[in-house]
Design a protein around this motif. Structure first.
Motif, PDB file in Angstrom:
ATOM      1  N   GLY A  26       0.822  -1.200   0.000  1.00 57.91           N
ATOM      2  CA  GLY A  26       0.000   0.000   0.000  1.00 57.91           C
ATOM      3  C   GLY A  26       0.858   1.251   0.000  1.00 57.91           C
ATOM      4  O   GLY A  26       1.853   1.328  -0.701  1.00 57.91           O
ATOM      5  N   GLU A  44      -3.597   0.495   3.274  1.00 57.44           N
ATOM      6  CA  GLU A  44      -3.462  -0.823   2.661  1.00 57.44           C
ATOM      7  C   GLU A  44      -4.041  -0.820   1.246  1.00 57.44           C
ATOM      8  O   GLU A  44      -5.156  -0.353   1.016  1.00 57.44           O
ATOM      9  CB  GLU A  44      -4.205  -1.843   3.517  1.00 57.44           C
ATOM     10  N   ASP A  45      -3.255  -1.287   0.276  1.00 54.51           N
ATOM     11  CA  ASP A  45      -3.688  -1.420  -1.112  1.00 54.51           C
ATOM     12  C   ASP A  45      -2.748  -2.396  -1.802  1.00 54.51           C
ATOM     13  O   ASP A  45      -1.662  -2.011  -2.269  1.00 54.51           O
ATOM     14  CB  ASP A  45      -3.684  -0.058  -1.805  1.00 54.51           C
TER      15      ASP A  45
END
Length: 49
Positions: A26, A44-45
């Motif tokens: 992320g 978060e990614d």
């Protein structure tokens, strides 16, 4: 993350290292509170490359 950075700056904090990608995880940014304590925030990614 951008909203939280704005909130941190709005109460007297600052950005030490701007939003940066962490591949597969992320984004991460380091900030400093008004007392000088450095901390990080993370978004978060999993698609970040």
């Amino acid at each position: 993350m951008d909203d939280y950075v704005a909130k941190i700056e709005g109460v007297g904090g600052s950005v030490v290292a701007p939003k940066m990608p962490v591949p597969g995880v992320g984004y991460l940014a380091y900030c400093k509170d008004p007392d000088g304590n450095v901390f990080c925030i993370m978004e978060e990614d999993a698609s970040v490359e």
